[in-house]
Design an enzyme around this catalytic site. Structure first.
Site, mmCIF file in Angstrom:
data_model
loop_
_atom_site.group_PDB
_atom_site.id
_atom_site.type_symbol
_atom_site.label_atom_id
_atom_site.label_comp_id
_atom_site.label_asym_id
_atom_site.label_seq_id
_atom_site.Cartn_x
_atom_site.Cartn_y
_atom_site.Cartn_z
ATOM 1 C CG HIS A 150 -65.532 -57.241 39.726
ATOM 2 N ND1 HIS A 150 -65.126 -55.923 39.854
ATOM 3 C CD2 HIS A 150 -65.780 -57.416 38.404
ATOM 4 C CE1 HIS A 150 -65.148 -55.335 38.678
ATOM 5 N NE2 HIS A 150 -65.541 -56.222 37.767
ATOM 6 C CB SER A 173 -64.012 -55.120 35.187
ATOM 7 O OG SER A 173 -65.298 -54.589 35.347
ATOM 8 C CG ASP A 220 -63.336 -54.464 42.399
ATOM 9 O OD1 ASP A 220 -62.824 -55.592 42.400
ATOM 10 O OD2 ASP A 220 -64.393 -54.199 41.809
#
Length: 712
Positions: free
Chosen positions: A83, A627, A219
Site C-alpha cells: 500500500h 507502514s 502487504d
C-alpha cells in the site's frame, strides 16, 4: 535550561520493562537498552544507532515522506508495503499491463521501472539543539512570538550546521515544543519499482480485513535505490548504479513465536499521547463521527463503481484505499477508547496530577491548566468539526470541489496581483492534470450528491453538466487569456460559482476562527507537558510521533478483543485458502497460489509444522508512517514487515494499552515465498543474506558481522 533538566530526569529513572513508546534512536543508551534486553533483545544501543560505524538506522529509509522502507541487500534492494508503493504500481498500470491485478516483477535491472517524484531519505545523524532553538524565549511572550523566535533560531542553526554538499538538514520539535532535534539527512531520488504481488495477495482482504486480525495480506512491494558514480544521491539517470548501502538487514528464515522480542524501526507520523480527557472525549464522540459519515457516503459510491468497471477500478484504487483507511481506523479508534475506558482512566490520571501539584506547591503555577482545557475545548469543538468537514468534502472525497478549491486559490492570487498569472497557470494546470489522470465524472457526481448534504449545503446536480472542470481540455481553456479574462472565465463557470461562497467562508471565517481558537490550546498543551514532567518526574514520557526516526520495542503476543475470543499471534496460508471467494475483489486467490498450496510446494519458507506463516502480532507501539517498517528480531535480523494495527488498538495514537494494542506484521517468510515460489524472482532472493539465528547462533553472528561495514 529548565526544559533539558526536566527531560533528563526520566531518562535515568529505573522501571521494569515497558511495552509502548516511540523512542529517539540516538537516546537509547541506559534504561531503554536495559528494557529491550529484558524483553529478549541481544542488541546494544550502538548496534541500533551509531554515527561512526554502520548501524541498523542506516538501513531504514523514509519512503516518500509517508511510509518507511528498509534496505535488504548490498545492491540497494528495498522493501516496503504494497500500500506504500500502491501509487507507483498504479501509475505504471494500464488495461494492457495491469500490474495491480497481475503483479509486476523485474527480472533484470533493465526491467526496473523509474518513478518520478519518489524518494527515500536516510538519517545520517541526530543532534539536540534545544538550547539553540529556545534561546531568548520567555514566559511573557505570546505563542506567536515564541514560534517566530524559535523559527529564527532554528533557521540560523540550519544555515551554519556542517554537512556534505549532497546532504540536507532539518529541525523538529519534541515534547510539545519543550525539546528540539536537528537531523542530517540524505535523500535518494532515483527509486525504481522492482516487484509487487497482485492486489489479490498484496491487498488480500481489502476493506473487510483492514485493521483487524486475523490478517492474511502479503502487504509488500520492492524497490531499488540508484545512486551516482560516487554512490551519492542523484536524479534519475540511465547511468546511475544500484546504491551500496552503509548497512542492510539480514533476513531470518527462522520466524517468530509467542514471546519473541520484536523491534519496529521507522518513521511514525503523528500521535497525541498527552491529550487531556476532554480532548479525547471531543475527538471520539464529536469529531470522528461526522468525518466517518462523510467518508462512508463517498465510499458507498466509489466501491460500487469500482466493482462495475476495470477502468474505474484502476483509476480509483489508490484513492479508495486512502479514503477507506482512515474511515475504518476512526471507527476502531472510537471502539478502543470505549473498550479500554480511556476517558475515565485519563481523568483518574489527571486527578493524580492535580494532587501532585498540590503536594509540590505548584498549584499557582499549573493549577489552571485542566479547567482551562475544559473551557477552551467547549469553545473550540464546533469550529474544529466544521473545518474538518470542509476538508473532507473539498480536499479528500469530492474531486470537482477539489478542482474549484485549487482554482479559487489561483483566482485570489490573480486578484491580489495580476503578475501571478503565469505561475498560477502553471500550478493549476499541474493540479488539474494530476486529478484528471484518474478521474471519472459520473462517479464523482455520485460522491458529490452523497457528501455535500452532510456538510449542510444544498446540492445542485446540474453543475456537472454545465462546468468545464469535468473535462481536462475544457478546464484548461479557462486559463487562457490575461489575468482579467481568467478571473472572468472562472467566475462564469457553474461549479466554481457554486463552490466559491463556500470556499470564501472557509478562508474568511472557518479557518481564521479555527486558528484563533486552536492557538491557545497548542500553547496550553506545551505548558501541560512541562507541568507533567515537573509534577510527576518519575513517570515515563516518550515524545509524540512527528515523522522522525523512532524505535518501538515489544514482543510477539496474541490478544483478546472481546469476551471469550482470543487471537493466536500468527496466521497461516491455510487462512488465505479458507477465506477464498472466487472472483471476489477482496478474497479472490490467484490460481498459482492455490496450486502451490495444494502441492504443499513451500520450499524453505514453511515453519517447523510445515505451514507457511503469513502475518503475526506484536505489542509494538506503531502508527501511520510505520507502514513498511521492518520488524527486527533480537539479533538485528529482518523477521517481518509492519503494515497495520488491530482495530481496537488504533486508539494507541491517543492511548496505548498493552492489553489490546497490537501491531500487525507480514511474516518475512511469506514475502520470500511469494517472491521465490509464486513469482519465480529467485534472483532477488539470491541478493539477500538469509540467516538462521535460532538454528545456529554462531553462524548467524558471523554472517551479520560480514554485513556490518566500517564507514569511509
Amino acid at each position: 535550561m529548565r526544559f533539558i533538566k526536566i527531560l533528563l530526569l526520566f531518562f535515568v529513572f529505573q522501571v521494569s520493562a515497558q511495552q509502548g513508546g516511540m523512542w529517539i534512536p540516538s537516546l537509547l543508551g541506559g534504561m531503554n537498552e536495559t528494557e529491550m534486553q529484558s524483553l529478549g533483545s541481544k542488541l546494544t544501543a550502538q548496534d541500533i544507532y551509531d554515527v561512526n560505524n554502520s548501524s541498523l538506522k542506516d538501513a531504514i529509509g523514509h519512503f516518500n515522506g509517508g511510509c518507511t522502507s528498509e534496505v535488504i541487500s548490498d545492491q540497494g534492494l528495498v522493501l516496503t508495503n504494497h500500500h506504500c508503493g500502491f501509487g507507483q504500481i498504479q501509475s505504471h498500470s494500464s488495461l494492457e499491463n495491469d500490474y495491480l491485478k497481475d503483479g509486476f516483477w523485474a527480472m533484470s535491472l533493465e526491467d526496473e521501472l523509474p518513478n518520478k517524484g519518489l524518494f527515500i531519505e536516510f538519517i545520517v545523524s541526530i543532534h539536540d539543539v534545544t538550547e539553540v532553538a529556545l534561546k531568548g524565549i520567555t514566559d511573557s511572550m505570546t505563542e506567536t512570538e515564541k514560534q517566530s523566535l524559535i523559527s529564527k533560531n532554528t533557521n540560523a542553526a540550519l544555515k551554519t550546521w556542517p554537512k556534505e554538499a549532497w546532504q540536507d538538514v532539518k529541525t523538529k520539535a519534541f515534547y510539545e515544543g519543550n525539546q528540539y532535534f536537528l537531523f542530517v539527512t540524505e535523500r535518494f531520488e532515483d527509486i525504481r519499482l522492482v516487484g509487487a504481488p497482485p492486489t489479490s495477495i498484496g491487498k488480500f482482504g481489502s476493506d473487510t480485513d483492514n485493521w483487524v486480525f486475523p490478517r492474511h495480506t502479503g502487504d509488500f512491494s520492492m524497490f531499488r535505490i540508484y545512486a551516482d558514480a560516487n554512490n551519492r544521491p542523484a536524479k534519475y539517470s540511465k547511468d546511475n548504479k544500484p546504491y551500496k548501502p552503509k548497512h542492510y538487514l539480514p533476513v531470518s528464515l527462522d520466524g517468530v513465536e509467542e514471546g519473541d522480542f520484536t523491534m519496529v524501526f521507522g518513521f511514525p507520523g503523528t500521535t497525541s499521547e498527552y491529550l487531556p480527557a476532554v480532548a479525547i472525549e471531543h475527538i471520539t464522540k464529536e469529531f470522528n463521527p461526522t468525518n466517518i459519515a462523510i467518508r462512508e457516503a463517498a465510499l458507498k459510491v466509489i466501491d460500487q463503481k469500482m466493482k462495475e468497471s476495470d477502468d474505474v477500478r484502476i483509476k480509483y484504487a489508490s484513492k479508495q484505499a486512502r479514503i477507506a483507511n482512515a474511515w475504518k481506523k476512526w471507527i476502531g479508534e472510537n471502539l478502543g477508547i470505549e473498550k479500554s475506558n480511556a476517558v475515565e482512566k485519563r481523568k483518574a490520571f489527571e486527578a493524580t496530577f492535580t494532587k501532585a501539584l498540590k503536594e509540590k506547591g505548584l498549584e499557582d503555577k499549573y493549577g489552571n491548566i485542566l479547567p482551562e482545557f475544559d473551557r477552551l475545548y467547549k469553545d473550540f469543538a464546533p469550529i474544529n468539526i466544521k473545518r474538518r468537514n470542509f476538508i473532507e468534502v473539498f480536499l479528500i472525497t469530492n474531486e470537482l470541489m477539489q478542482m474549484t478549491f485549487r482554482a479559487y486559490q489561483v483566482e485570489q492570487a490573480l486578484v491580489a496581483n495580476p503578475d501571478n498569472l503565469e505561475r498560477g497557470k502553471e500550478v493549476l494546470t499541474g493540479q488539474l492534470q494530476g486529478i484528471h489522470k484518474n478521474y471519472n465524472a459520473e462517479l464523482d457526481k455520485g460522491v458529490y450528491l452523497n457528501v455535500m448534504p452532510l456538510y449542510g449545503k444544498d446540492v445542485d446536480a446540474s453543475i456537472y453538466d454545465k462546468t468545464a472542470f469535468t473535462n481536462l481540455d475544457s478546464a484548461l481553456s479557462l486559463l487562457e487569456g490575461d489575468a482579467k479574462t481568467v478571473i472572468k472565465n472562472l467566475n462564469n463557470d457553474a461549479a466554481f460559482a457554486y463552490a466559491k461562497p463556500i470556499i470564501d467562508e472557509f478562508f474568511n471565517t472557518l479557518n481564521p476562527e479555527y486558528q484563533q481558537k486552536n492557538e491557545p490550546i497548542t500553547a496550553l498543551q506545551t505548558k501541560y507537558m512541562t507541568a507533567l514532567m515537573e509534577a510527576l518526574p518519575n513517570a515515563r514520557y516518550f515524545p509524540d510521533a512527528n515523522s522522525t526516526l523512532r524505535v518501538t520495542y515489544g514482543q510477539v503476543r496474541g490478544y483478546s478483543p472481546r469476551d471469550a475470543v482470543y487471537y493466536n499471534p500468527v496466521s497461516y496460508l491455510d487462512g488465505v485458502i479458507e477465506k477464498y471467494i472466487p472472483g471476489d475483489y477482496e478474497f479472490d486467490v490467484p490460481q498459482k497460489l492455490r496450486d502451490l498450496y495444494d502441492a504443499k510446494d513451500y520450499g524453505q519458507y514453511a515453519d517447523k509444522n510445515g505451514k507457511v506463516p503469513v502475518c503475526f502480532l506484536g505489542t509494538n507501539h506503531t502508527t501511520g508512517g510505520n507502514s513498511g517498517s521492518p520488524a527486527i528480531d533480537a539479533e538485528g535480523n529482518l523477521v517481518g514487515l509492519n503494515f497495520d494495527r488491530v482495530w481496537e488498538g488504533t486508539m494507541s495514537d491517543m492511548n496505548y494499552d498493552s492489553e489490546i494494542c497490537r501491531n500487525i506484521m507480514v511474516d518475512i517468510r511469506y514475502v520470500l515465498f511469494i517472491v521465490d515460489k509464486y513469482a519465480g524472482a529467485t534472483h532477488l532472493i539470491d541478493e539477500m543474506t538469509l540467516v538462521h539465528p535460532k538454528e545456529d547462533d554462531s553462524s548467524s553472528k558471523k554472517k551479520k558481522k560480514k554485513n556490518r561495514k566500517k564507514r569511509d
